[in-house]
Design a protein around this motif. Structure first.
Motif, PDB file in Angstrom:
ATOM      1  N   ALA A  62       0.826  -1.203   0.000  1.00  0.00           N
ATOM      2  CA  ALA A  62       0.000   0.000   0.000  1.00  0.00           C
ATOM      3  C   ALA A  62       0.860   1.253   0.000  1.00  0.00           C
ATOM      4  N   LYS A  63       0.363   2.266  -0.705  1.00  0.00           N
ATOM      5  CA  LYS A  63       0.969   3.600  -0.635  1.00  0.00           C
ATOM      6  C   LYS A  63      -0.142   4.625  -0.858  1.00  0.00           C
ATOM      7  N   GLU A  64       0.156   5.863  -0.550  1.00  0.00           N
ATOM      8  CA  GLU A  64      -0.818   6.941  -0.711  1.00  0.00           C
ATOM      9  C   GLU A  64      -1.132   7.147  -2.188  1.00  0.00           C
ATOM     10  N   SER A  65      -2.418   7.296  -2.521  1.00  0.00           N
ATOM     11  CA  SER A  65      -2.790   7.557  -3.910  1.00  0.00           C
ATOM     12  C   SER A  65      -2.890   9.062  -4.135  1.00  0.00           C
ATOM     13  N   ARG A  66      -2.972   9.465  -5.383  1.00  0.00           N
ATOM     14  CA  ARG A  66      -3.083  10.891  -5.716  1.00  0.00           C
ATOM     15  C   ARG A  66      -4.364  11.508  -5.166  1.00  0.00           C
ATOM     16  N   SER A  67      -5.415  10.685  -5.012  1.00  0.00           N
ATOM     17  CA  SER A  67      -6.702  11.200  -4.541  1.00  0.00           C
ATOM     18  C   SER A  67      -6.794  11.269  -3.017  1.00  0.00           C
ATOM     19  N   GLY A  68      -5.728  10.840  -2.341  1.00  0.00           N
ATOM     20  CA  GLY A  68      -5.724  10.883  -0.886  1.00  0.00           C
ATOM     21  C   GLY A  68      -6.107   9.566  -0.233  1.00  0.00           C
ATOM     22  N   GLY A  69      -6.489   8.579  -1.017  1.00  0.00           N
ATOM     23  CA  GLY A  69      -6.809   7.252  -0.485  1.00  0.00           C
ATOM     24  C   GLY A  69      -5.560   6.383  -0.478  1.00  0.00           C
ATOM     25  N   LYS A  70      -5.753   5.108  -0.656  1.00  0.00           N
ATOM     26  CA  LYS A  70      -4.639   4.163  -0.727  1.00  0.00           C
ATOM     27  C   LYS A  70      -4.633   3.458  -2.075  1.00  0.00           C
ATOM     28  N   ALA A  71      -3.455   3.237  -2.605  1.00  0.00           N
ATOM     29  CA  ALA A  71      -3.264   2.449  -3.818  1.00  0.00           C
ATOM     30  C   ALA A  71      -2.504   1.200  -3.399  1.00  0.00           C
ATOM     31  N   ILE A  72      -3.093   0.040  -3.622  1.00  0.00           N
ATOM     32  CA  ILE A  72      -2.474  -1.229  -3.245  1.00  0.00           C
ATOM     33  C   ILE A  72      -2.148  -1.981  -4.519  1.00  0.00           C
ATOM     34  N   THR A  73      -0.882  -2.378  -4.670  1.00  0.00           N
ATOM     35  CA  THR A  73      -0.452  -3.060  -5.882  1.00  0.00           C
ATOM     36  C   THR A  73       0.126  -4.430  -5.557  1.00  0.00           C
ATOM     37  N   ASN A  74      -0.102  -5.350  -6.508  1.00  0.00           N
ATOM     38  CA  ASN A  74       0.442  -6.699  -6.380  1.00  0.00           C
ATOM     39  C   ASN A  74       0.470  -7.330  -7.766  1.00  0.00           C
ATOM     40  N   ASP A  75       1.626  -7.793  -8.191  1.00  0.00           N
ATOM     41  CA  ASP A  75       1.762  -8.537  -9.441  1.00  0.00           C
ATOM     42  C   ASP A  75       1.160  -7.789 -10.631  1.00  0.00           C
ATOM     43  N   GLY A  76       1.415  -6.485 -10.706  1.00  0.00           N
ATOM     44  CA  GLY A  76       0.947  -5.683 -11.837  1.00  0.00           C
ATOM     45  C   GLY A  76      -0.518  -5.280 -11.790  1.00  0.00           C
ATOM     46  N   PHE A  77      -1.199  -5.545 -10.699  1.00  0.00           N
ATOM     47  CA  PHE A  77      -2.615  -5.203 -10.545  1.00  0.00           C
ATOM     48  C   PHE A  77      -2.727  -4.161  -9.437  1.00  0.00           C
ATOM     49  N   ARG A  78      -3.585  -3.165  -9.613  1.00  0.00           N
ATOM     50  CA  ARG A  78      -3.702  -2.079  -8.624  1.00  0.00           C
ATOM     51  C   ARG A  78      -5.154  -1.938  -8.180  1.00  0.00           C
ATOM     52  N   VAL A  79      -5.341  -1.796  -6.875  1.00  0.00           N
ATOM     53  CA  VAL A  79      -6.655  -1.543  -6.280  1.00  0.00           C
ATOM     54  C   VAL A  79      -6.580  -0.193  -5.589  1.00  0.00           C
ATOM     55  N   LEU A  80      -7.545   0.675  -5.871  1.00  0.00           N
ATOM     56  CA  LEU A  80      -7.607   1.988  -5.247  1.00  0.00           C
ATOM     57  C   LEU A  80      -8.684   1.990  -4.191  1.00  0.00           C
ATOM     58  N   LEU A  81      -8.347   2.449  -2.996  1.00  0.00           N
ATOM     59  CA  LEU A  81      -9.302   2.586  -1.905  1.00  0.00           C
ATOM     60  C   LEU A  81      -9.482   4.059  -1.617  1.00  0.00           C
ATOM     61  N   SER A  82     -10.737   4.473  -1.540  1.00  0.00           N
ATOM     62  CA  SER A  82     -10.992   5.886  -1.256  1.00  0.00           C
ATOM     63  C   SER A  82     -11.836   6.048  -0.015  1.00  0.00           C
TER      64      SER A  82
END
Length: 82
Positions: A62-82
């Motif tokens: 997990a790392k901070e996303s541009r929108s202020g939520g979290k961006a979680i990445t694994n094996d080339g796939f990204r999930v954004l949590l807001s």
């Protein structure tokens, strides 16, 4: 070790544009709508996206996303949590 992830199915929104953008949609139902309608994925392909999403949430970094939520990445796939 087992990892459990509970995800709210959410609610359907109202389609507001030609790109199947929605207003008021949230949760997995929004993802299913967007992938099946806008991207033309069939049921099995949408199910694979959801499986990748769960694996990413369980095992990703997990790392901070541009929108202020979290961006979680694994094996080339990204999930954004807001």
């Amino acid at each position: 070790m087992s990892v459990w992830v509970d995800i709210n199915y959410g609610k359907h929104g109202e389609i507001v544009d030609d790109y199947f953008g929605t207003k008021g949609a949230m949760g997995d139902s929004h993802i299913v709508d967007k992938r099946s309608l806008a991207e033309g994925l069939n049921l099995e392909e949408v199910a694979e996206v959801l499986r990748k999403m769960v694996r990413t949430l369980a095992k990703g970094q997990a790392k901070e996303s541009r929108s202020g939520g979290k961006a979680i990445t694994n094996d080339g796939f990204r999930v954004l949590l807001s």
